[in-house]
Design a protein around this motif. Sequence first.
Motif, PDB file in Angstrom:
ATOM      1  N   UNK A 170      10.124  26.948  51.788  1.00 28.37           N
ATOM      2  CA  UNK A 170      10.092  25.555  52.441  1.00 28.37           C
ATOM      3  C   UNK A 170      10.856  25.289  50.946  1.00 28.37           C
ATOM      4  N   UNK A 171      11.609  25.766  50.136  1.00 25.32           N
ATOM      5  CA  UNK A 171      11.152  24.791  49.096  1.00 25.32           C
ATOM      6  C   UNK A 171      13.323  25.769  48.888  1.00 25.32           C
ATOM      7  N   UNK A 172      13.520  26.563  49.181  1.00 25.42           N
ATOM      8  CA  UNK A 172      14.304  27.256  49.499  1.00 25.42           C
ATOM      9  C   UNK A 172      15.706  26.760  49.837  1.00 25.42           C
ATOM     10  N   UNK A 173      16.782  26.721  49.250  1.00 23.19           N
ATOM     11  CA  UNK A 173      18.155  26.639  49.960  1.00 23.19           C
ATOM     12  C   UNK A 173      18.286  27.732  50.544  1.00 23.19           C
ATOM     13  N   UNK A 174      18.762  27.946  51.937  1.00 17.90           N
ATOM     14  CA  UNK A 174      19.365  29.402  52.130  1.00 17.90           C
ATOM     15  C   UNK A 174      19.969  29.460  52.889  1.00 17.90           C
ATOM     16  N   UNK A 175      21.652  30.395  52.449  1.00 17.15           N
ATOM     17  CA  UNK A 175      22.790  30.364  53.698  1.00 17.15           C
ATOM     18  C   UNK A 175      22.105  31.965  54.165  1.00 17.15           C
ATOM     19  N   UNK A 176      22.927  31.957  55.264  1.00 13.06           N
ATOM     20  CA  UNK A 176      22.922  32.432  56.398  1.00 13.06           C
ATOM     21  C   UNK A 176      23.831  33.642  57.349  1.00 13.06           C
ATOM     22  N   UNK A 177      24.315  35.044  57.263  1.00 13.49           N
ATOM     23  CA  UNK A 177      25.084  34.938  57.629  1.00 13.49           C
ATOM     24  C   UNK A 177      25.252  36.277  58.120  1.00 13.49           C
ATOM     25  N   UNK A 178      25.022  36.301  59.464  1.00 12.13           N
ATOM     26  CA  UNK A 178      24.779  37.693  60.822  1.00 12.13           C
ATOM     27  C   UNK A 178      25.503  37.409  61.713  1.00 12.13           C
ATOM     28  N   UNK A 179      26.175  39.665  61.732  1.00 11.60           N
ATOM     29  CA  UNK A 179      27.564  39.686  62.688  1.00 11.60           C
ATOM     30  C   UNK A 179      26.498  41.131  62.954  1.00 11.60           C
ATOM     31  N   UNK A 180      26.746  41.035  64.243  1.00  2.69           N
ATOM     32  CA  UNK A 180      26.583  42.204  65.544  1.00  2.69           C
ATOM     33  C   UNK A 180      27.581  42.828  66.119  1.00  2.69           C
ATOM     34  N   UNK A 181      27.119  43.199  67.334  1.00  2.00           N
ATOM     35  CA  UNK A 181      27.846  43.467  68.181  1.00  2.00           C
ATOM     36  C   UNK A 181      26.649  43.330  69.281  1.00  2.00           C
ATOM     37  N   UNK A 182      25.747  43.870  69.671  1.00  5.95           N
ATOM     38  CA  UNK A 182      24.904  42.436  70.643  1.00  5.95           C
ATOM     39  C   UNK A 182      23.800  42.414  69.515  1.00  5.95           C
ATOM     40  N   UNK A 183      23.174  41.008  69.744  1.00  7.19           N
ATOM     41  CA  UNK A 183      21.824  41.118  69.173  1.00  7.19           C
ATOM     42  C   UNK A 183      21.674  39.670  69.453  1.00  7.19           C
ATOM     43  N   UNK A 184      20.744  38.828  68.710  1.00 11.68           N
ATOM     44  CA  UNK A 184      19.653  37.792  68.946  1.00 11.68           C
ATOM     45  C   UNK A 184      19.370  37.587  68.498  1.00 11.68           C
ATOM     46  N   UNK A 185      19.912  36.162  67.658  1.00 12.39           N
ATOM     47  CA  UNK A 185      19.395  35.745  66.438  1.00 12.39           C
ATOM     48  C   UNK A 185      18.422  34.360  66.591  1.00 12.39           C
ATOM     49  N   UNK A 186      17.714  33.544  65.869  1.00  4.89           N
ATOM     50  CA  UNK A 186      16.826  32.913  65.517  1.00  4.89           C
ATOM     51  C   UNK A 186      16.767  32.488  64.394  1.00  4.89           C
ATOM     52  N   UNK A 187      17.688  31.107  63.332  1.00  4.49           N
ATOM     53  CA  UNK A 187      17.062  31.120  63.017  1.00  4.49           C
ATOM     54  C   UNK A 187      16.812  29.693  62.044  1.00  4.49           C
ATOM     55  N   UNK A 188      15.396  29.795  61.299  1.00  4.41           N
ATOM     56  CA  UNK A 188      14.566  28.333  60.897  1.00  4.41           C
ATOM     57  C   UNK A 188      13.682  28.018  62.264  1.00  4.41           C
ATOM     58  N   UNK A 190      15.372  26.979  65.438  1.00  5.11           N
ATOM     59  CA  UNK A 190      16.608  26.632  65.836  1.00  5.11           C
ATOM     60  C   UNK A 190      15.811  27.299  67.528  1.00  5.11           C
ATOM     61  N   UNK A 191      17.283  27.876  68.613  1.00  5.49           N
ATOM     62  CA  UNK A 191      16.550  28.306  69.047  1.00  5.49           C
ATOM     63  C   UNK A 191      17.076  29.356  69.357  1.00  5.49           C
ATOM     64  N   UNK A 192      16.567  30.427  70.282  1.00  3.60           N
ATOM     65  CA  UNK A 192      17.010  31.723  70.628  1.00  3.60           C
ATOM     66  C   UNK A 192      18.613  32.020  70.952  1.00  3.60           C
ATOM     67  N   UNK A 193      19.736  33.076  70.049  1.00  2.68           N
ATOM     68  CA  UNK A 193      20.821  32.505  70.654  1.00  2.68           C
ATOM     69  C   UNK A 193      21.009  33.968  70.975  1.00  2.68           C
ATOM     70  N   UNK A 194      22.186  34.054  71.901  1.00  2.81           N
ATOM     71  CA  UNK A 194      22.275  35.728  72.291  1.00  2.81           C
ATOM     72  C   UNK A 194      24.359  35.968  71.678  1.00  2.81           C
ATOM     73  N   UNK A 195      24.349  37.048  70.716  1.00  5.66           N
ATOM     74  CA  UNK A 195      25.318  37.442  70.140  1.00  5.66           C
ATOM     75  C   UNK A 195      26.481  38.611  70.910  1.00  5.66           C
ATOM     76  N   UNK A 196      27.343  38.637  71.428  1.00 11.63           N
ATOM     77  CA  UNK A 196      28.280  39.334  71.770  1.00 11.63           C
ATOM     78  C   UNK A 196      29.522  39.787  70.806  1.00 11.63           C
ATOM     79  N   UNK A 197      29.230  41.155  70.191  1.00  9.28           N
ATOM     80  CA  UNK A 197      30.720  40.786  69.401  1.00  9.28           C
ATOM     81  C   UNK A 197      31.098  39.335  68.236  1.00  9.28           C
ATOM     82  N   UNK A 198      29.973  39.114  67.313  1.00  9.68           N
ATOM     83  CA  UNK A 198      30.462  37.554  66.647  1.00  9.68           C
ATOM     84  C   UNK A 198      29.320  38.190  65.825  1.00  9.68           C
ATOM     85  N   UNK A 199      30.275  36.803  65.214  1.00  8.64           N
ATOM     86  CA  UNK A 199      29.053  36.731  63.609  1.00  8.64           C
ATOM     87  C   UNK A 199      28.849  34.554  63.515  1.00  8.64           C
TER      88      UNK A 199
END
Length: 232
Positions: A170-188, A190-199
């Motif tokens: 919890x106490x550590x600052x975090x930066x996240x970079x995510x790139x995919x052709x097809x995937x689903x992302x959930x950070x902290x 937040x809600x799940x997000x569908x990614x298609x060829x994106x970053x």
Amino acid sequence: MSYFSTNKQAFFILSVLFLIFVEAAFFENGSVFLIFLGIGTIYYALKNNVKYRRSYFWTGAFLIGISILSMWSLRLMVFALAVYLLLRLWKGDEWLQTAPIYQATDKGLIQNKILSTQSTPIEAYEWKDIHIQGFVGDILVDTTQTVLPKKTSLVSIRQGFGKIQVVVPYEVPVRVFYSTLLGEARFFNGDKKRIINGTIHTEDGYPADEGSAVELIVSVTTWMGDVEVIRR
């Protein structure tokens, strides 16, 4: 709205490509190329505001259906599956379900492997920056079992197919970079997000007025794979 997991989608796509390869290479069935024509027709109908979108869509579906029904490899696969099920029923064996087992390693925390499910050690360990690439498999990086140094720490993962989960304190600052052709992302939280060829780029836990001596950068690149970054 529910989705198939990205792993299941990847499995389905790879299975279809494998059947097409077997059919073209060993059975010399030229009709398998109708699949590509059908996929292209459906893609054109969905991505463009054409006048006869429904006609294009069903034409593509018809071409794919005709090609699939003519595939000998698919017929053999169905036959083999039926024989397997009959043998299991005849023997009366119970269906066994095994949970995935994470493999811990202390050589570089996690190693490059083509086919593997891996994780950082489940007990306390000394931190080392993680640089890993693989093809198929799930990866778990738990940084709550270590002490991150007072500098920028890095988790860099390049994976073809599979789920990646990163657990951060919890106490550590975090930066996240995510790139995919097809995937689903959930950070902290937040809600799940569908990614298609994106970053996606997001950050969490940084103070408003000054920098932090400790920070963690998570960089993930996949072909088809789900990513989850959570705090614990």
